[in-house]
Design a protein around this motif. Structure first.
Motif, PDB file in Angstrom:
ATOM      1  N   ARG A 116       0.836  -1.204   0.000  1.00  0.00           N
ATOM      2  CA  ARG A 116       0.000   0.000   0.000  1.00  0.00           C
ATOM      3  C   ARG A 116       0.871   1.253   0.000  1.00  0.00           C
ATOM      4  O   ARG A 116       0.530   2.261  -0.624  1.00  0.00           O
ATOM      5  N   GLY A 117       1.991   1.186   0.727  1.00  0.00           N
ATOM      6  CA  GLY A 117       2.877   2.333   0.757  1.00  0.00           C
ATOM      7  C   GLY A 117       3.436   2.664  -0.609  1.00  0.00           C
ATOM      8  O   GLY A 117       3.528   3.834  -0.997  1.00  0.00           O
ATOM      9  N   ALA A 118       3.810   1.633  -1.374  1.00  0.00           N
ATOM     10  CA  ALA A 118       4.307   1.863  -2.729  1.00  0.00           C
ATOM     11  C   ALA A 118       3.199   2.421  -3.612  1.00  0.00           C
ATOM     12  O   ALA A 118       3.425   3.318  -4.432  1.00  0.00           O
ATOM     13  N   ALA A 119       1.988   1.877  -3.454  1.00  0.00           N
ATOM     14  CA  ALA A 119       0.865   2.313  -4.288  1.00  0.00           C
ATOM     15  C   ALA A 119       0.481   3.757  -4.032  1.00  0.00           C
ATOM     16  O   ALA A 119      -0.045   4.434  -4.918  1.00  0.00           O
ATOM     17  N   THR A 120       0.735   4.246  -2.807  1.00  0.00           N
ATOM     18  CA  THR A 120       0.327   5.608  -2.464  1.00  0.00           C
ATOM     19  C   THR A 120       1.485   6.590  -2.455  1.00  0.00           C
ATOM     20  O   THR A 120       1.349   7.713  -1.991  1.00  0.00           O
ATOM     21  N   THR A 121       2.642   6.170  -2.968  1.00  0.00           N
ATOM     22  CA  THR A 121       3.769   7.090  -3.130  1.00  0.00           C
ATOM     23  C   THR A 121       3.571   7.895  -4.407  1.00  0.00           C
ATOM     24  O   THR A 121       3.310   7.324  -5.466  1.00  0.00           O
ATOM     25  N   PRO A 122       3.662   9.227  -4.348  1.00  0.00           N
ATOM     26  CA  PRO A 122       3.479  10.035  -5.566  1.00  0.00           C
ATOM     27  C   PRO A 122       4.471   9.642  -6.660  1.00  0.00           C
ATOM     28  O   PRO A 122       5.587   9.167  -6.371  1.00  0.00           O
ATOM     29  N   VAL A 123       4.058   9.853  -7.890  1.00  0.00           N
ATOM     30  CA  VAL A 123       4.927   9.544  -9.030  1.00  0.00           C
ATOM     31  C   VAL A 123       6.247  10.280  -8.915  1.00  0.00           C
ATOM     32  O   VAL A 123       7.314   9.754  -9.267  1.00  0.00           O
ATOM     33  N   SER A 124       6.195  11.503  -8.400  1.00  0.00           N
ATOM     34  CA  SER A 124       7.400  12.305  -8.262  1.00  0.00           C
ATOM     35  C   SER A 124       8.272  11.862  -7.096  1.00  0.00           C
ATOM     36  O   SER A 124       9.401  12.317  -6.949  1.00  0.00           O
ATOM     37  N   GLY A 125       7.754  10.958  -6.246  1.00  0.00           N
ATOM     38  CA  GLY A 125       8.502  10.497  -5.085  1.00  0.00           C
ATOM     39  C   GLY A 125       8.380  11.468  -3.922  1.00  0.00           C
ATOM     40  O   GLY A 125       7.842  12.574  -4.051  1.00  0.00           O
ATOM     41  N   ASP A 126       8.861  11.059  -2.760  1.00  0.00           N
ATOM     42  CA  ASP A 126       8.898  11.923  -1.593  1.00  0.00           C
ATOM     43  C   ASP A 126       9.948  11.399  -0.632  1.00  0.00           C
ATOM     44  O   ASP A 126      10.652  10.427  -0.928  1.00  0.00           O
ATOM     45  N   ARG A 127      10.054  12.038   0.513  1.00  0.00           N
ATOM     46  CA  ARG A 127      11.076  11.651   1.490  1.00  0.00           C
ATOM     47  C   ARG A 127      10.930  10.190   1.918  1.00  0.00           C
ATOM     48  O   ARG A 127      11.918   9.527   2.223  1.00  0.00           O
ATOM     49  N   PHE A 128       9.712   9.692   1.958  1.00  0.00           N
ATOM     50  CA  PHE A 128       9.452   8.339   2.437  1.00  0.00           C
ATOM     51  C   PHE A 128       9.209   7.368   1.279  1.00  0.00           C
ATOM     52  O   PHE A 128       8.499   6.381   1.405  1.00  0.00           O
ATOM     53  N   ASP A 129       9.824   7.674   0.156  1.00  0.00           N
ATOM     54  CA  ASP A 129       9.643   6.910  -1.071  1.00  0.00           C
ATOM     55  C   ASP A 129      10.020   5.441  -0.860  1.00  0.00           C
ATOM     56  O   ASP A 129      11.069   5.131  -0.317  1.00  0.00           O
TER      57      ASP A 129
END
Length: 656
Positions: A116-129
């Protein structure tokens, strides 16, 4: 009947004659969206106190929490960067409920490509990518439980990063216990959502191992099983217990972990043991492993095969560790208020060496622990370590991970912040996955005092920049602090830190005063140490210990994104005679209420500072008060030192 007519007359008269305290005319009233009934809401608390959690904010007479003790054996396999292990959890059911199933967290499943964490990571990524790590995920090889001396195999039901064990037995309430044994393995991510991972240096890999074993979910009196998934930003909620753990690594590595090393004679050279003994008696930093000794044969008891490092930690909610061939190791004594002594450590690669980098990290850690221990609650464990690695900043009991390439003030603030988390939420065990403001914000609040104290304020800041920052952010904020982390905008989660800290500063400096606030806050920490307070417990405790109904503040600061805009609407001398005083009219233009801080300057240079309580806004948005003067008033200023997050400073000043 005569009484009725007299009462009716008085009510009619009062409707026609304004109260002297209000003293407003149509000319002095200004446009406002303020509603006193919203702010001073008598129904703020949604429930009364009960036997588990008292109305006064202390644990009730029947308060309970479950317990989980851990024995862990794990091996770091450097050839394929995996960790394999076996954990035995001794689980104690102190609840009043029978349990037919258990829930565990298997956090490494966050790094599975289909999590779920991977699915809800923005396409642009973030600190918790967590995207892009195709080998991620936890392999659960075997599960069994032992109950009343009999062992049963259990087939786990895995849902994302939670694991349910449907039991063939029933765990009875109020003291029954069960053992859970899990055999597991996982591939260590290179960048573990800014919580753990692998840093490649010229002398070897720095491994930061966290969320590295299956952990019990909390079962409490609020939600029952707390099974919110781990998705990156929202952190952890864990039971307390004792840890007895063994980590096997290549013999050339140095390991630093939560708790106390049990077998120094097996994993350290005699020279290193002697240096540690010296460090235990020294307030100055002592080098245990120097830069020149990295990779040298005489710096390790043996140079081939593996060594097993054995640690123990009492009454903790978690543990973590780090291992590397590349570590420089420093240490110094920690002095606790009770007279007890401990040890502060720093381990780091040569890339982090130097007085402007981790050469001072041991002192940053040592002196932060001493400060927090003296002012809030004595650090309950005997040692702590700061690790330079891939994580920007992450905290675990007795060990913190900080980015390897930061220096000077940035490093100090990172170290003091991460070790500060050992008070919030490692000692005061709040639910980080739901209420991030209770750990990040309270910690940020105490960090400011540690920063201003360290080395005479070397890295301190006595300004109210965070309060002014809040005033700017509130103009566009849409997420109140009570918002759960996974619902908070990724650009907004910094509010958990500085808005909470600014709010506590306002309570301390403006609403309650340091004496009442400091006593109440310290008592809260000591009362809820090693327990699980909820937001309402904190609110009730502070109300009672400070002797103030602060529900108006909790509502507007934690549950709302309201703004503050206090304004001066009129200044006039009474009867045009300065000797009779001056009338100052104010308007509260926005929805937030706060006490009023006023500075009045007269023509003769006399300055009068006044504070009006928040209750002046209980009857509406307008208020007039009188100031005794002898000469004409030349200037009136609201909140001259910027102790409040006023959204519009332009209407805070009147001058003649």
């Amino acid at each position: 009947m005569k009484v009725f007519f007299r009462l009716a007359f008085l009510m009619a008269a009062s409707a026609a004659i304004p109260f002297m305290g209000q003293g407003q005319t149509e000319q002095t009233k200004s446009a406002s969206v303020y509603n006193q009934h919203e702010v001073f809401d008598p129904s703020f608390f949604t429930s009364s106190g009960n036997m588990y959690r008292s109305a006064s904010g202390v644990p009730g007479p029947a308060y309970w929490q479950n317990r989980a003790d851990y024995e862990i054996h794990a091996t770091l396999n450097e050839q394929d960067t995996t960790l394999s292990g076996e954990v035995t959890i001794h689980y104690l059911n102190n609840s009043p409920d029978s349990l037919r199933y258990l829930w565990l967290q298997i956090d490494q499943n966050l790094f599975h490509p289909n999590s779920r964490g991977a699915a809800t990571t923005p396409v642009s990524g973030d600190r918790f990518d967590v995207k892009g790590y195709t080998k991620g995920g936890e392999n659960i090889e075997q599960v069994e439980i032992t109950y009343k001396g009999k062992t049963y195999p259990v087939k786990p039901v895995i849902s994302d990063d939670r694991m349910q064990l449907q039991l063939p037995v029933t765990i009875r309430p109020k003291g029954d216990q069960i053992d859970v044994k899990v055999k597991y393995s996982f591939s260590i991510p290179r960048y573990g959502a800014d919580r753990m991972g692998r840093l490649y240096t010229k002398n070897g890999v720095v491994y930061e191992l966290a969320q590295w074993y299956p952990r019990m979910c909390v079962y409490d009196d609020i939600k029952g099983w707390n099974t919110l998934p781990y998705m990156g930003l929202g952190e952890f909620y864990l039971e307390y217990g004792d840890f007895d753990y063994y980590v096997t690594v290549p013999a050339t590595m140095i390991v630093s972990g939560s708790g106390i090393l049990q077998n120094p004679g097996e994993v350290l050279t005699k020279t290193q043991q002697e240096r540690l003994k010296k460090a235990a008696g020294s307030d100055s930093t002592v080098t245990i492993v120097s830069e020149q000794e990295i990779g040298k044969a005489d710096a390790r008891p043996k140079t081939s095969g593996n060594l097993t490092w054995h640690f123990k930690m009492k009454n903790s909610r978690d543990i973590a560790w780090a291992a590397s061939n590349a570590f420089i190791w420093d240490a110094a004594r920690v002095n606790y208020p009770s007279g007890r002594k401990g040890l502060a450590n720093a381990v780091y690669p040569v890339e982090s060496n130097g007085v402007h980098r981790y050469g001072r990290a041991t002192q940053y850690l040592k002196q932060s622990i001493e400060f927090y221990s003296r002012h809030y609650f004595e650090f309950p464990w005997d040692n702590a370590t700061a690790v330079a690695g891939v994580a920007l900043g992450m905290e675990y009991p007795g060990i913190v991970f900080c980015m390897y390439n930061i220096q000077d003030g940035n490093l100090f603030h990172d170290v003091t912040h991460e070790i500060g988390h050992n008070w919030f939420p490692m000692i005061v065990g709040t639910n980080e996955r739901r209420f991030m403001w209770m750990d990040e914000g309270m910690n940020t609040f105490i960090n400011s005092f540690a920063s201003n104290w360290f080395n005479g304020g070397e890295y301190g800041d006595t300004s109210n920049r965070d309060i002014m920052q809040v005033s700017r952010v509130l103009k566009t904020s849409t997420d109140p602090l009570i918002t759960a982390p996974e619902n908070m905008g990724l650009r907004n989660y910094g509010e958990y830190y500085f808005k909470t800290a600014a709010g506590l500063k306002i309570l301390r400096n403006v609403v309650l005063g340091p004496e009442r606030f400091d006593y109440a806050f310290k008592q809260y920490v000591q009362t809820w140490a090693f327990k699980h307070p909820q937001p309402e417990d904190f609110f009730r405790f502070m109300n009672n210990a400070a002797g103030e109904d602060l529900n108006w503040f909790w509502k507007e600061w934690i549950y709302k994104t309201w703004q503050l805009d206090q304004a001066i609407s009129e200044v006039r001398q009474v009867s045009d005679n300065p000797a009779e005083g001056c009338l100052i009219s104010l308007v509260n233009k926005q929805r937030m209420a706060m006490p009023v801080i006023v500075r009045v300057t007269e023509q003769n240079g006399q300055v009068t500072n006044l504070r009006l309580p928040v209750e002046v806004w209980q009857r509406g948005p307008d208020w007039t008060f009188k100031v005794n003067t002898t000469t004409p008033v030349t200037k009136v200023e609201l909140d001259p030192d910027h102790d409040l997050p006023d959204a519009n400073l332009q209407n805070n000043v009147w001058s003649k």
